[in-house]
Design a protein around this motif. Structure first.
Motif, mmCIF file in Angstrom:
data_model
loop_
_atom_site.group_PDB
_atom_site.id
_atom_site.type_symbol
_atom_site.label_atom_id
_atom_site.label_comp_id
_atom_site.label_asym_id
_atom_site.label_seq_id
_atom_site.Cartn_x
_atom_site.Cartn_y
_atom_site.Cartn_z
ATOM 1 N N ASP A 38 0.716 -1.118 -0.041
ATOM 2 C CA ASP A 38 0.183 -0.101 -0.057
ATOM 3 C C ASP A 38 0.905 1.142 -0.077
ATOM 4 O O ASP A 38 0.592 2.183 -0.513
ATOM 5 C CB ASP A 38 -0.943 0.172 1.280
ATOM 6 C CG ASP A 38 -2.063 -0.977 1.011
ATOM 7 O OD1 ASP A 38 -2.208 -1.607 0.134
ATOM 8 O OD2 ASP A 38 -2.586 -1.244 2.135
ATOM 9 N N PHE A 39 1.861 1.034 0.786
ATOM 10 C CA PHE A 39 2.720 2.309 0.732
ATOM 11 C C PHE A 39 3.544 2.588 -0.560
ATOM 12 O O PHE A 39 3.499 3.841 -1.239
ATOM 13 C CB PHE A 39 3.904 2.156 1.954
ATOM 14 C CG PHE A 39 4.676 3.393 2.099
ATOM 15 C CD1 PHE A 39 4.842 4.436 2.615
ATOM 16 C CD2 PHE A 39 6.046 3.065 1.277
ATOM 17 C CE1 PHE A 39 5.828 5.222 2.590
ATOM 18 C CE2 PHE A 39 7.131 4.015 1.461
ATOM 19 C CZ PHE A 39 6.928 5.208 2.120
ATOM 20 N N HIS A 40 3.903 1.428 -1.168
ATOM 21 C CA HIS A 40 4.756 1.849 -2.439
ATOM 22 C C HIS A 40 3.772 2.115 -3.494
ATOM 23 O O HIS A 40 4.100 2.603 -4.570
ATOM 24 C CB HIS A 40 5.553 0.823 -2.927
ATOM 25 C CG HIS A 40 6.677 0.261 -2.021
ATOM 26 N ND1 HIS A 40 8.115 0.949 -1.738
ATOM 27 C CD2 HIS A 40 6.681 -0.727 -1.020
ATOM 28 C CE1 HIS A 40 8.555 0.625 -1.030
ATOM 29 N NE2 HIS A 40 8.171 -0.427 -0.326
ATOM 30 N N GLU A 41 2.398 2.012 -3.293
ATOM 31 C CA GLU A 41 1.631 2.239 -4.377
ATOM 32 C C GLU A 41 1.753 3.530 -5.028
ATOM 33 O O GLU A 41 1.437 4.034 -6.244
ATOM 34 C CB GLU A 41 0.137 1.972 -3.713
ATOM 35 C CG GLU A 41 -0.858 1.994 -4.940
ATOM 36 C CD GLU A 41 -2.451 1.495 -4.598
ATOM 37 O OE1 GLU A 41 -2.463 1.057 -3.373
ATOM 38 O OE2 GLU A 41 -3.366 1.527 -5.308
ATOM 39 N N GLN A 42 1.840 4.604 -3.994
ATOM 40 C CA GLN A 42 1.962 5.973 -4.598
ATOM 41 C C GLN A 42 3.094 6.342 -5.357
ATOM 42 O O GLN A 42 3.129 7.414 -6.377
ATOM 43 C CB GLN A 42 2.121 6.903 -3.298
ATOM 44 C CG GLN A 42 3.274 6.647 -2.427
ATOM 45 C CD GLN A 42 3.289 7.226 -0.920
ATOM 46 O OE1 GLN A 42 3.313 8.402 -0.979
ATOM 47 N NE2 GLN A 42 3.770 6.736 0.009
ATOM 48 N N TYR A 43 4.026 5.478 -5.381
ATOM 49 C CA TYR A 43 5.209 5.563 -6.229
ATOM 50 C C TYR A 43 5.160 4.813 -7.565
ATOM 51 O O TYR A 43 5.992 4.749 -8.257
ATOM 52 C CB TYR A 43 6.619 5.169 -5.745
ATOM 53 C CG TYR A 43 6.699 6.175 -4.301
ATOM 54 C CD1 TYR A 43 6.979 7.322 -4.417
ATOM 55 C CD2 TYR A 43 6.553 5.417 -3.031
ATOM 56 C CE1 TYR A 43 7.539 8.119 -3.212
ATOM 57 C CE2 TYR A 43 6.770 6.183 -2.014
ATOM 58 C CZ TYR A 43 7.131 7.512 -2.082
ATOM 59 O OH TYR A 43 7.412 8.321 -0.929
ATOM 60 N N GLY A 44 4.000 3.962 -7.726
ATOM 61 C CA GLY A 44 4.047 3.154 -9.017
ATOM 62 C C GLY A 44 4.852 1.985 -8.959
ATOM 63 O O GLY A 44 4.965 1.226 -9.711
ATOM 64 N N GLY A 45 5.664 1.504 -7.935
ATOM 65 C CA GLY A 45 6.564 0.404 -7.720
ATOM 66 C C GLY A 45 7.242 0.386 -6.426
ATOM 67 O O GLY A 45 7.187 1.364 -5.664
#
Ligand code: KG4
Length: 343
Positions: A38-45
């Protein structure tokens, strides 16, 4: 009666901090997973540096919880198994250092585990009756290969991707059509009920080999999307996702069946994150019926990264005498191969 063997498995190769206790390589006693998805979702990877820092936060509580859930003290554990590769180097080092700390403090032996071997072993946790020899299609974000599992620690790679992994080919296209991260499960969901024949993609020819190539297929998918956009149209996401996953599944099935015919081994397992894919599972279910195969795939929660699969793999290494020193280092590009947990 032989003494039960309890292995504590630690996994931190990508964006899951996971720890589990497994009995005799087959029975999950506890299984704790702290996911960063969920955390990495904002960076797209996955951002490797941030992943490492989050593993540092999560690793101790995860281990503590896995031992508490199993109702065991560290001293009652026979070995600590830890993923030492392949994966993100900073992420691997967190789990590895934690494992070494536990071993140094308690005297419990350390067993380094190849992450890919762990994915194969996830099947042992789901199917009591499954024993080598069998063929395993390992499909994840970083790997796609057909492995002949001749014995618990004796593997032969029969075919592998020459470029992208199947998971990467899915994740990249999912991102381009705006599904976000993690692309695999999102594309799987988006394609449900779609027309698998609506869109066509490049076909690959790898001669007589059992190798794969996914980069041309990925490019043909990108071209379809771009040509549509140039015409001011948008692709039909449901049909596109269904057609694309169906196409990839057909290729994965075709080579695996070729491997069955070449080896005469009719027991086939799937492993790795992409083995959770419903299009792939359906295509293999169909192939198993047509070719009279014994087919195995792990339950959904054990397809993606977890500590239980590492504990299971660690068990089979432990009982054949593998022990690692406290100088064991991370091996980000570790390959699957015969006895390579000793390398
Ligand atoms: O094995 P894994 O958890 O990590 C490694 O690469 O080692 O695999 C992650 C990959 C990602 O590419 C993810 O998108 C894919 O597995 N994945 C899926 C599904 N669930 C996870 N791909 C297709 N369909 C799914 N349901």
């Amino acid at each position: 009666m032989e003494k039960d063997v309890y292995i504590l498995g630690i996994e931190s190769s990508c964006d899951e901090t996971a720890c589990s206790v497994v009995k005799n390589g087959r029975e999950i006693i506890s299984n704790v997973i702290a996911s960063q998805a969920d955390f990495h979702e904002q960076y797209g990877g996955v951002v490797p540096e941030l992943a490492s820092r989050m593993h540092v936060d999560a690793v101790y509580p995860t281990i503590k919880q896995a031992l508490a859930d199993a109702n065991l003290e560290l001293g009652q554990i026979d070995a600590v198994a830890v993923t030492y590769g392949p994966g993100l180097v900073g992420a691997l080092l967190v789990g590895l250092s934690a494992a070494k700390g536990l071993c140094a403090a308690s005297g419990v032996p350390l067993v380094g585990v190849n992450h890919l071997m762990g994915h194969i072993c996830a099947n042992y946790l789901c199917f009591e009756e499954l024993e080598p020899p069998f063929l395993c299609l390992c499909v994840s974000g970083g790997n796609t290969q057909i492995v002949h599992v001749k014995d618990y620690s004796d593997l032969e790679i029969l075919g592998r991707t020459r470029d992208d992994a199947a998971g990467e080919a899915i994740d990249k296209i999912a991102r381009v059509i705006g599904l976000g991260y993690p692309g695999g499960p999102k594309m799987d969901k988006a394609g449900q009920g779609g027309d698998v024949t609506r869109y066509a993609f490049a076909k690959t020819h790898m001669g007589d080999t059992l190798d794969f190539s996914f980069s041309g297929i990925k490019t043909s998918a990108l071209n379809t999307i771009n040509i549509s956009r140039q015409k001011g149209e948008e692709i039909d996401v449901k049909d596109f996702c269904a057609s694309y996953q169906h196409h990839l599944a057909e290729i994965l099935v075709k080579n695996t069946i070729k491997a069955v015919k070449q080896t005469g081994v009719k027991k086939v397992a799937l492993a790795g994150g992409v083995s959770a894919n419903s299009f792939l599972r359906e295509a293999f279910d169909k192939a198993a019926k047509n070719h009279k195969l014994e087919l195995y795939y792990p339950k959904l929660g054990l397809c993606t990264d977890n500590g239980a699969m590492i504990a299971s793999a660690g068990y089979y290494e432990y009982i054949r005498g593998v022990r690692h020193g406290l100088d064991l280092n991370a091996a980000p590009s570790l390959k699957l191969g015969v006895n390579n947990a000793n390398t």
